[in-house]
Design a protein around this motif. Structure first.
Motif, PDB file in Angstrom:
ATOM      1  N   SER A  46       2.127 -13.289   3.804  1.00 32.27           N
ATOM      2  CA  SER A  46       3.272 -12.941   2.913  1.00 32.27           C
ATOM      3  C   SER A  46       4.490 -12.303   3.799  1.00 32.27           C
ATOM      4  N   LEU A  47       4.159 -11.604   4.625  1.00 30.04           N
ATOM      5  CA  LEU A  47       5.149 -10.819   5.344  1.00 30.04           C
ATOM      6  C   LEU A  47       6.354 -11.748   6.299  1.00 30.04           C
ATOM      7  N   ASN A  48       5.536 -12.594   6.786  1.00 31.65           N
ATOM      8  CA  ASN A  48       6.039 -13.736   7.626  1.00 31.65           C
ATOM      9  C   ASN A  48       7.150 -14.483   6.870  1.00 31.65           C
ATOM     10  N   GLU A  49       6.497 -14.927   5.545  1.00 28.65           N
ATOM     11  CA  GLU A  49       7.654 -15.740   4.708  1.00 28.65           C
ATOM     12  C   GLU A  49       8.623 -14.900   4.178  1.00 28.65           C
ATOM     13  N   LEU A  50       8.328 -13.463   3.710  1.00 34.11           N
ATOM     14  CA  LEU A  50       9.393 -12.651   3.463  1.00 34.11           C
ATOM     15  C   LEU A  50      10.481 -12.630   4.484  1.00 34.11           C
ATOM     16  N   TYR A  51       9.845 -12.377   5.478  1.00 34.92           N
ATOM     17  CA  TYR A  51      10.910 -12.281   7.047  1.00 34.92           C
ATOM     18  C   TYR A  51      11.827 -13.474   7.162  1.00 34.92           C
ATOM     19  N   ARG A  52      11.214 -14.676   6.944  1.00 36.54           N
ATOM     20  CA  ARG A  52      11.715 -15.902   6.895  1.00 36.54           C
ATOM     21  C   ARG A  52      12.918 -16.086   5.948  1.00 36.54           C
ATOM     22  N   ARG A  53      12.874 -15.618   4.590  1.00 39.62           N
ATOM     23  CA  ARG A  53      13.648 -15.770   3.850  1.00 39.62           C
ATOM     24  C   ARG A  53      14.740 -14.654   3.793  1.00 39.62           C
ATOM     25  N   GLY A  54      14.415 -13.320   4.150  1.00 41.35           N
ATOM     26  CA  GLY A  54      15.346 -12.262   4.347  1.00 41.35           C
ATOM     27  C   GLY A  54      16.217 -12.346   5.808  1.00 41.35           C
ATOM     28  N   LYS A  55      15.617 -13.061   6.710  1.00 45.20           N
ATOM     29  CA  LYS A  55      16.446 -13.215   8.171  1.00 45.20           C
ATOM     30  C   LYS A  55      17.549 -14.327   7.710  1.00 45.20           C
ATOM     31  N   ALA A  56      17.141 -15.242   6.795  1.00 46.79           N
ATOM     32  CA  ALA A  56      18.098 -16.241   6.501  1.00 46.79           C
ATOM     33  C   ALA A  56      19.033 -15.837   5.414  1.00 46.79           C
ATOM     34  N   GLY A  57      19.127 -14.638   5.300  1.00 45.35           N
ATOM     35  CA  GLY A  57      19.951 -14.024   4.092  1.00 45.35           C
ATOM     36  C   GLY A  57      19.829 -14.313   2.563  1.00 45.35           C
ATOM     37  N   GLU A  58      18.873 -15.144   2.389  1.00 42.84           N
ATOM     38  CA  GLU A  58      18.378 -15.389   0.823  1.00 42.84           C
ATOM     39  C   GLU A  58      18.341 -14.317  -0.020  1.00 42.84           C
ATOM     40  N   ALA A  59      18.012 -13.120   0.532  1.00 41.26           N
ATOM     41  CA  ALA A  59      17.776 -11.870  -0.356  1.00 41.26           C
ATOM     42  C   ALA A  59      18.906 -11.083  -0.446  1.00 41.26           C
ATOM     43  N   GLY A  60      19.703 -11.399   0.167  1.00 38.33           N
ATOM     44  CA  GLY A  60      21.164 -10.271   0.335  1.00 38.33           C
ATOM     45  C   GLY A  60      20.782  -9.513   1.460  1.00 38.33           C
ATOM     46  N   ASP A  61      21.628  -8.320   1.180  1.00 42.41           N
ATOM     47  CA  ASP A  61      21.682  -7.294   2.357  1.00 42.41           C
ATOM     48  C   ASP A  61      20.801  -6.192   1.791  1.00 42.41           C
ATOM     49  N   ILE A  62      19.564  -6.039   2.232  1.00 40.49           N
ATOM     50  CA  ILE A  62      18.369  -5.323   1.684  1.00 40.49           C
ATOM     51  C   ILE A  62      17.891  -4.442   2.892  1.00 40.49           C
ATOM     52  N   GLU A  63      17.671  -3.188   2.666  1.00 38.57           N
ATOM     53  CA  GLU A  63      17.025  -2.330   3.448  1.00 38.57           C
ATOM     54  C   GLU A  63      15.528  -2.232   3.001  1.00 38.57           C
ATOM     55  N   TRP A  64      14.854  -2.834   3.917  1.00 40.61           N
ATOM     56  CA  TRP A  64      13.367  -3.002   3.612  1.00 40.61           C
ATOM     57  C   TRP A  64      12.327  -1.624   4.351  1.00 40.61           C
ATOM     58  N   SER A  65      11.403  -1.387   3.399  1.00 37.76           N
ATOM     59  CA  SER A  65      10.184  -0.868   4.285  1.00 37.76           C
ATOM     60  C   SER A  65       8.646  -1.588   3.458  1.00 37.76           C
ATOM     61  N   VAL A  66       7.928  -0.977   4.281  1.00 36.31           N
ATOM     62  CA  VAL A  66       6.430  -2.111   3.912  1.00 36.31           C
ATOM     63  C   VAL A  66       5.373  -1.034   3.686  1.00 36.31           C
ATOM     64  N   ILE A  67       4.617  -1.067   2.493  1.00 35.62           N
ATOM     65  CA  ILE A  67       3.249  -0.588   2.413  1.00 35.62           C
ATOM     66  C   ILE A  67       2.391  -1.758   2.743  1.00 35.62           C
ATOM     67  N   ASP A  68       1.458  -1.940   3.798  1.00 36.56           N
ATOM     68  CA  ASP A  68       0.975  -2.915   4.475  1.00 36.56           C
ATOM     69  C   ASP A  68      -0.623  -3.002   4.114  1.00 36.56           C
ATOM     70  N   ARG A  69      -1.142  -1.781   3.752  1.00 39.16           N
ATOM     71  CA  ARG A  69      -2.744  -1.705   3.678  1.00 39.16           C
ATOM     72  C   ARG A  69      -2.827  -0.333   3.017  1.00 39.16           C
ATOM     73  N   TRP A  70      -3.975  -0.183   2.359  1.00 36.10           N
ATOM     74  CA  TRP A  70      -4.307   0.888   1.446  1.00 36.10           C
ATOM     75  C   TRP A  70      -5.704   0.838   0.753  1.00 36.10           C
ATOM     76  N   GLY A  71      -6.805   0.269   1.438  1.00 40.17           N
ATOM     77  CA  GLY A  71      -7.934   0.078   1.174  1.00 40.17           C
ATOM     78  C   GLY A  71      -9.124   1.090   1.066  1.00 40.17           C
ATOM     79  N   THR A  72      -8.398   2.382   1.532  1.00 39.27           N
ATOM     80  CA  THR A  72      -9.189   3.565   1.127  1.00 39.27           C
ATOM     81  C   THR A  72      -8.502   4.607   0.487  1.00 39.27           C
ATOM     82  N   HIS A  73      -7.463   4.397  -0.222  1.00 37.03           N
ATOM     83  CA  HIS A  73      -6.702   4.981  -1.177  1.00 37.03           C
ATOM     84  C   HIS A  73      -7.559   5.736  -2.163  1.00 37.03           C
ATOM     85  N   PRO A  74      -7.766   7.113  -2.396  1.00 45.61           N
ATOM     86  CA  PRO A  74      -8.437   7.602  -3.369  1.00 45.61           C
ATOM     87  C   PRO A  74      -8.593   7.149  -4.831  1.00 45.61           C
TER      88      PRO A  74
END
Length: 353
Positions: A130-158
């Motif tokens: 999913s991140l690879n696909e979002l990167y491809r779209r973002g790098k091509a400018g399809e999402a506009g000029d966005i400042e991104w951050s990532v929540i990538d895993r949370w399998g032990t969140h209480p």
């Protein structure tokens, strides 16, 4: 809110399967562009029937939208500095696809966004894809000029652990009290090809951590195992398979079982068809009393957990305590040969710049 997605109607099944089999991050195939459409066409009638059997389509879009809207409303209270918040859905294989969502972000003039995986545990073949696909779209400018951050895993969140544990406790209550402690808890997660596991993918380790945290919360009240479902094709996959585990328990005289979806955040084909219509039926035919713990779906505890995760991320990012990505996301699998994976990690680490 990134996820695999699923066809909302039976007629969308073929396109979903074609997109899925074209994804080399999930299912590496030789001559992928040629083979994927052929495999999708061959499998479509069988999978269409499965979606018809669960009510005419996957409910994953319904629940992801619901979870996102309620999370955003809570976020407005938990982190007013970045309010108002709005959730978007970006599915990898079904509508709304990532490219469609990227165009919507641009049209809405979004300048700050969080790529929030809805897979609790990280795998290169799920969150990574999913991140690879979002990167491809973002790098091509399809999402506009966005400042991104990532929540990538949370399998032990209480909050996630609490929501899963509460659903298990509700399922346990269906058994007589004097038999309850003997019930076997079978945690079932989507399997991975051993080729992915062996290159260093962290998914198995992270799913195991989720199971351990749930059992700690339950006070180790029951015997349990982690098993794996949804194997596709003849190659070696992580096991034991859920179906084989059920048959093995029946042979060993352990006839009371609860199936627990531990790597899914809502109902979809793997829960409603595989677990409910295949595995529960198999167990009952073997004389077992077998129930499934509910999926997280509209659980208020789970939705609060999503909001807590996002609020903590926004707070820590704004204060400079964390960067755009986690330390763990920056580490490629030791056996990784996917150049897109490396470029994606670098791009998100720079905030999508």
């Amino acid at each position: 809110m990134m996820n695999m997605g699923g066809p909302s109607t039976v007629s969308e099944t073929h396109d979903f399967l074609k997109n899925l089999f074209l994804d080399g991050d999930l299912i590496p195939l030789p001559f992928q562009s040629i083979l994927a459409p052929i495999i999708a066409k061959r499998r479509t009638p069988q999978i269409e029937k499965q979606y018809a059997d669960i009510g005419g389509g996957s409910p994953i879009l319904h629940y992801t939208k619901l979870q996102g809207e309620r999370m955003a409303a809570l976020l407005d209270e938990l982190h007013p500095e970045t309010a108002p918040h709005k959730s978007y859905v970006a599915f990898r294989y079904a509508k709304p696809l990532t490219d469609e969502t990227a165009r919507q972000l641009k049209a809405d003039g979004v300048k700050r966004a969080v790529a929030f995986t809805q897979y609790p545990q990280y795998s290169c073949s799920t969150t990574g894809s999913s991140l690879n696909e979002l990167y491809r779209r973002g790098k091509a400018g399809e999402a506009g000029d966005i400042e991104w951050s990532v929540i990538d895993r949370w399998g032990t969140h209480p909050g996630f652990i609490e929501a899963v544990a509460q659903n298990i406790e509700r399922a346990l209550a269906k058994f007589p009290q004097d038999k309850r402690s003997d019930v076997v808890l079978l945690f079932s997660a989507h399997s991975l090809p051993m080729s992915v596991v062996n290159r260093g993918d962290p998914y198995v380790m992270e799913v195991s951590a989720s199971v351990a945290a749930v059992m700690d919360r339950l006070g180790h009240s029951n015997p349990y195992r982690l098993v794996w479902q949804s194997q596709v094709g003849p190659s070696a996959w992580m096991g034991p398979q859920t179906s084989d585990a059920i048959k093995g328990l029946a042979r060993l005289g352990r006839k009371q079982v609860i199936l627990i979806p531990i790597a899914f955040t809502s109902d979809h084909i793997e829960t409603l068809y595989e677990l409910d219509l295949e595995y529960v039926k198999e167990g009952k035919e073997l004389g077992m009393e077998i129930h499934r713990a509910e999926s997280l779906n509209d659980s208020p505890v789970f939705i609060r957990a999503l909001a807590d995760l996002a609020a903590a991320h926004l707070r820590d990012y704004s204060s400079g305590k964390i960067g755009p990505t986690s330390i763990q996301l920056g580490l490629r699998c030791p056996g990784c040969t996917n150049a897109t994976c490396g470029a994606q990690k670098s791009w998100f680490a720079r905030g999508g710049r």
